[in-house]
Design a protein around this motif. Structure first.
Motif, mmCIF file in Angstrom:
data_model
loop_
_atom_site.group_PDB
_atom_site.id
_atom_site.type_symbol
_atom_site.label_atom_id
_atom_site.label_comp_id
_atom_site.label_asym_id
_atom_site.label_seq_id
_atom_site.Cartn_x
_atom_site.Cartn_y
_atom_site.Cartn_z
ATOM 1 N N ALA A 31 30.044 17.253 -18.174
ATOM 2 C CA ALA A 31 29.922 18.038 -16.931
ATOM 3 C C ALA A 31 28.577 17.754 -16.273
ATOM 4 C CB ALA A 31 30.035 19.524 -17.248
ATOM 5 N N ILE A 32 28.571 17.805 -14.946
ATOM 6 C CA ILE A 32 27.312 17.789 -14.185
ATOM 7 C C ILE A 32 27.266 19.109 -13.431
ATOM 8 C CG2 ILE A 32 25.859 16.587 -12.507
ATOM 9 C CD1 ILE A 32 27.484 14.056 -13.018
ATOM 10 N N ILE A 33 26.229 19.895 -13.695
ATOM 11 C CA ILE A 33 26.124 21.265 -13.169
ATOM 12 C C ILE A 33 24.896 21.360 -12.270
ATOM 13 C CG2 ILE A 33 25.866 23.701 -13.860
ATOM 14 C CD1 ILE A 33 28.295 22.694 -15.193
ATOM 15 N N GLY A 34 25.014 22.189 -11.236
ATOM 16 C CA GLY A 34 23.846 22.468 -10.400
ATOM 17 C C GLY A 34 23.683 21.524 -9.223
ATOM 18 N N ALA A 69 18.365 13.901 -15.230
ATOM 19 C CA ALA A 69 19.061 14.957 -15.982
ATOM 20 C C ALA A 69 19.802 14.377 -17.189
ATOM 21 C CB ALA A 69 20.030 15.699 -15.070
ATOM 22 N N THR A 70 20.266 13.146 -17.077
ATOM 23 C CA THR A 70 20.953 12.496 -18.210
ATOM 24 C C THR A 70 19.960 12.235 -19.342
ATOM 25 O OG1 THR A 70 22.562 11.490 -16.700
ATOM 26 C CG2 THR A 70 22.366 10.524 -18.898
ATOM 27 N N LEU A 71 18.774 11.714 -19.016
ATOM 28 C CA LEU A 71 17.745 11.514 -20.041
ATOM 29 C C LEU A 71 17.339 12.856 -20.663
ATOM 30 C CD1 LEU A 71 15.279 8.846 -18.544
ATOM 31 C CD2 LEU A 71 17.014 8.509 -20.307
ATOM 32 N N GLU A 72 17.150 13.864 -19.817
ATOM 33 C CA GLU A 72 16.736 15.183 -20.314
ATOM 34 C C GLU A 72 17.788 15.772 -21.257
ATOM 35 O OE1 GLU A 72 15.903 17.431 -16.763
ATOM 36 O OE2 GLU A 72 13.883 16.580 -16.556
ATOM 37 N N SER A 73 19.079 15.475 -20.988
ATOM 38 C CA SER A 73 20.149 16.022 -21.841
ATOM 39 C C SER A 73 19.991 15.557 -23.281
ATOM 40 C CB SER A 73 21.528 15.607 -21.314
ATOM 41 O OG SER A 73 21.816 14.249 -21.616
ATOM 42 N N ILE A 74 19.461 14.355 -23.465
ATOM 43 C CA ILE A 74 19.251 13.824 -24.826
ATOM 44 C C ILE A 74 18.196 14.664 -25.548
ATOM 45 C CG2 ILE A 74 18.528 11.799 -26.153
ATOM 46 C CD1 ILE A 74 19.566 10.058 -23.782
ATOM 47 N N ALA A 75 17.142 15.028 -24.815
ATOM 48 C CA ALA A 75 16.067 15.844 -25.402
ATOM 49 C C ALA A 75 16.534 17.279 -25.682
ATOM 50 C CB ALA A 75 14.859 15.854 -24.467
ATOM 51 N N VAL A 104 26.701 11.852 -28.071
ATOM 52 C CA VAL A 104 26.387 10.965 -26.939
ATOM 53 C C VAL A 104 24.913 11.076 -26.572
ATOM 54 C CG1 VAL A 104 26.844 10.481 -24.506
ATOM 55 C CG2 VAL A 104 28.737 11.032 -26.033
ATOM 56 N N ALA A 105 24.165 9.977 -26.770
ATOM 57 C CA ALA A 105 22.752 9.900 -26.372
ATOM 58 C C ALA A 105 22.585 8.620 -25.574
ATOM 59 C CB ALA A 105 21.850 9.943 -27.594
ATOM 60 N N GLY A 106 22.296 7.514 -26.264
ATOM 61 C CA GLY A 106 22.196 6.221 -25.576
ATOM 62 C C GLY A 106 23.475 5.869 -24.832
ATOM 63 N N ALA A 107 24.611 6.349 -25.348
ATOM 64 C CA ALA A 107 25.893 6.090 -24.669
ATOM 65 C C ALA A 107 25.908 6.701 -23.266
ATOM 66 C CB ALA A 107 27.045 6.654 -25.492
ATOM 67 N N ALA A 108 25.144 7.775 -23.055
ATOM 68 C CA ALA A 108 25.070 8.378 -21.713
ATOM 69 C C ALA A 108 24.309 7.465 -20.756
ATOM 70 C CB ALA A 108 24.391 9.746 -21.791
ATOM 71 N N VAL A 109 23.320 6.755 -21.283
ATOM 72 C CA VAL A 109 22.572 5.795 -20.457
ATOM 73 C C VAL A 109 23.457 4.592 -20.134
ATOM 74 C CG1 VAL A 109 20.509 4.333 -20.370
ATOM 75 C CG2 VAL A 109 20.374 6.602 -21.422
ATOM 76 N N GLN A 110 24.256 4.151 -21.119
ATOM 77 C CA GLN A 110 25.230 3.080 -20.842
ATOM 78 C C GLN A 110 26.208 3.512 -19.755
ATOM 79 O OE1 GLN A 110 26.888 2.561 -24.812
ATOM 80 N NE2 GLN A 110 25.805 0.629 -25.083
ATOM 81 N N VAL A 118 25.731 17.476 -18.995
ATOM 82 C CA VAL A 118 26.135 17.723 -20.382
ATOM 83 C C VAL A 118 27.054 16.562 -20.768
ATOM 84 C CG1 VAL A 118 27.233 19.336 -22.000
ATOM 85 C CG2 VAL A 118 26.046 20.220 -19.965
ATOM 86 N N PRO A 119 26.555 15.600 -21.555
ATOM 87 C CA PRO A 119 27.344 14.378 -21.793
ATOM 88 C C PRO A 119 28.337 14.521 -22.950
ATOM 89 C CG PRO A 119 25.174 14.132 -22.755
ATOM 90 C CD PRO A 119 25.220 15.517 -22.178
ATOM 91 N N ALA A 120 29.221 15.512 -22.834
ATOM 92 C CA ALA A 120 30.174 15.787 -23.926
ATOM 93 C C ALA A 120 31.428 14.920 -23.757
ATOM 94 C CB ALA A 120 30.535 17.274 -23.922
#
Length: 495
Positions: free
Chosen positions: A360-363, A376-382, A305-311, A342-344
């Motif tokens: 999961a969304i943590i913190g 944080a979603t964009l950063e998860s891809i990196a 999941v990368a671009g799918a997280a942005v969708q 964490v877009p698992a």
């Protein structure tokens, strides 16, 4: 002027891109189609929607380019890999929806194979880690579920194929039943060392060999486009899985060169040359491409999941109106305030391979807002990209100093800068970010003599280089927190 048309059949859309002799994209058209989720964790596509959208995109792109059909030298097909189709040889009629690579329904079949002691055998022969992601158990499931399918397959009445195979069959006048070495290498049924379907693995999944397509090189004429589509027959001269096409399109021709494609998922490949490198860090060993019967290999790490997280941010969460908006929202705050996404959503890919991980969304704190979750979603891809590149460096003994990037999300400047920062290395975006289409166009052009190998290398041109600007201590602090967040998401769906 002669032209090459690349058909880029992806997970969420079918595209067609027209390239001229200089490797310039002169026209492109894409058509989205429906994603089907019949049960939790199941993902399907309507095969007819795949075919119709691809034909429509092809006609539209050629029309937009304003070129004569007789000037099209060849067509190349690149595709979403592992997605599995079963159809009647005589009529071409699909027996079931396409089971998409993201689908998790065959996890129990994978567990059974591993329980039978076949985990290492699969690893040795195919270079793959046994997982529901690959085509083998999807095909096994179809044969188990469709009444009479296995018997019909033994009688030679049915065809199995990944999307490249399905499209070639339905687009070619002679109904060629073929696949290429890169797509074959993703089925969990193909011996990448001997370059043939593996009898032991076919037997283990009870898959009749009569079903299987002929495996061909990546650059060779496999059939002719049906005359009714564009008014004349045109050579179908290249097939390649999307990530292999992108590696070729990024001109990663030397061992140690790496590209990362930011699409629905994130896919990183490193060229390892004529020798397959067995991973000690949960990466896949795969075929980079096969030309003139010579195989080049690659290491691959797949992030599901990368671009799918942005969708997801846009469609399910309603936090942004468009993918482009995420760049500006992410920049509106100085950092993500230790919030990690964490877009698992469909498990964790490389290097974790956890079928039961979930998002999961943590913190979160009372001060967490929309911008923190978007950033944080964009950063998860990196972060996921770094997970894979670190594993590749360990496996290959090669420490890449730069990363060539492509795919939709590579247009996001915030993400690319953060990627350079978290890797501590250069990130280079090419002039043509449609490198998947570019790669298969290059292969098709090679097959019909439009370009030789030297000319192919000169078609790639850089557009922008992102230099790392983050302090080493901060980079490692952020990455350590990411690793902690991943630990929290692992195994969630396991009873």
């Amino acid at each position: 002027m002669r032209y090459i048309v690349a058909l880029d059949q992806g997970t969420t859309s079918s595209r067609a891109v027209v390239f001229d002799e200089k490797g310039t994209a002169v026209a492109a058209h894409g058509i989205e189609f429906e994603q089907l989720y019949p049960e939790p964790g199941w993902v399907e596509h309507d095969p007819q929607a795949i075919l119709n959208s691809q034909i429509e995109a092809l006609r539209a792109a050629v029309s937009m380019a304003g070129i004569e059909v007789r000037d099209i030298a060849a067509i190349g097909i690149t595709n979403q890999r592992e997605t599995t189709l079963l159809w009647e040889r005589e009529s071409g009629r699909p027996l079931y929806n396409a089971i998409v690579w993201q689908c998790r329904r065959t996890a129990p079949l994978v567990e059974r194979l591993k329980g039978d002691g076949l985990g290492n055998v699969i690893r040795e022969k195919t270079g793959l880690i046994p997982d529901a992601y690959f085509s083998g158990t999807k095909l096994q499931w179809l044969l188990d579920q469709i009444p009479g399918a296995r018997d019909r397959a033994r009688r030679g009445e049915l065809c199995f194929g990944t999307v490249d195979s399905f499209l070639t069959y339905h687009l070619s006048a002679g109904r060629a039943h073929v696949t290429d070495a890169t797509n074959a290498a993703r089925t969990m049924l193909f011996n990448i060392h001997q370059q043939e379907w593996d009898d032991l693995l076919l037997m283990a999944m009870d898959i009749p060999k009569e079903l299987m397509p002929q495996v061909v090189d990546n650059a060779q004429v496999v059939g002719m486009l049906r005359k009714d589509i564009l008014g004349r027959e045109i050579p179908i001269a290249a097939l390649a899985g999307d990530q292999h096409a992108a590696l070729f399109g990024q001109a990663c021709f030397a061992p140690g060169m790496v590209k990362n494609t930011y699409g629905t998922g994130c896919f990183m490949l490193m060229n390892t040359g004529t020798q397959p490198v067995r991973s000690q860090n949960n990466l896949l060993t795969t075929v980079a491409w096969r030309l003139d019967n010579e195989v080049k290999y690659a290491l691959e790490g797949s992030v599901f999941v990368a671009g799918a997280a942005v969708q997801w941010l846009r469609d399910e969460m309603g936090l942004v109106k468009s993918a482009a908006e995420t760049d500006q929202v992410a920049r509106s705050i100085p950092d993500s305030a230790n919030v990690y996404v964490v877009p698992a959503f469909t498990g964790l890919g490389a290097p974790y391979w956890d079928m039961y991980g979930r998002g999961a969304i943590i913190g979160l704190t009372r001060g967490t807002g929309r911008a923190h979750v978007v950033r944080a979603t964009l950063e998860s891809i990196a972060y996921q990209t770094r997970d894979v590149l670190d594993a590749m460096a360990l496996d290959s003994g090669l420490k890449p100093t730069l990363l060539r990037v492509d795919g939709g999300a590579s247009a996001n400047d915030f993400l690319m800068q953060f990627q350079a920062d978290i890797l501590g290395s250069q990130v280079i975006r090419p002039a043509v970010i449609e490198t998947t289409a570019m790669g298969v166009a290059m292969l098709a052009g090679r097959a019909v003599g439009l370009w030789d190998d030297k000319q192919l290398a000169s078609l790639w041109k850089p557009a922008r280089t992102f230099e790392p600007a983050m302090e080493q201590l901060e980079r490692e602090r952020l990455y350590r927190l990411w690793q902690r967040a991943v630990e929290r998401a692992k195994g969630w769906a396991q009873e």
